[in-house]
Design a protein around this motif. Structure first.
Motif: not given
Length: 55
Positions: A1-13
């Motif tokens: 699931m984490i691999e599916q997130l963009a870097d910006e989305e991952l940072y927001t989460v």
């Protein structure tokens, strides 16, 4: 699931999860203190001001 997130989305989460973690930590600490606190542990405004003057 984490691999599916963009870097910006991952940072927001991560920012949201970190904030929630800190909030939970502080709430837990406050609850713990409330359980241990006794009525005579409180200072009046005058007592607190005197204590601060000596620091």
């Amino acid at each position: 699931m984490i691999e599916q997130l963009a870097d910006e989305e991952l940072y927001t989460v991560w920012t949201v999860v970190q904030a929630l973690h800190y909030d939970f930590y502080m709430l837990s600490a406050i609850e713990e203190v409330k359980e241990l606190q006794q009525p005579w542990d409180m200072l009046t405004i005058e007592e607190a001001t005197k204590q601060l003057m000596f620091l």
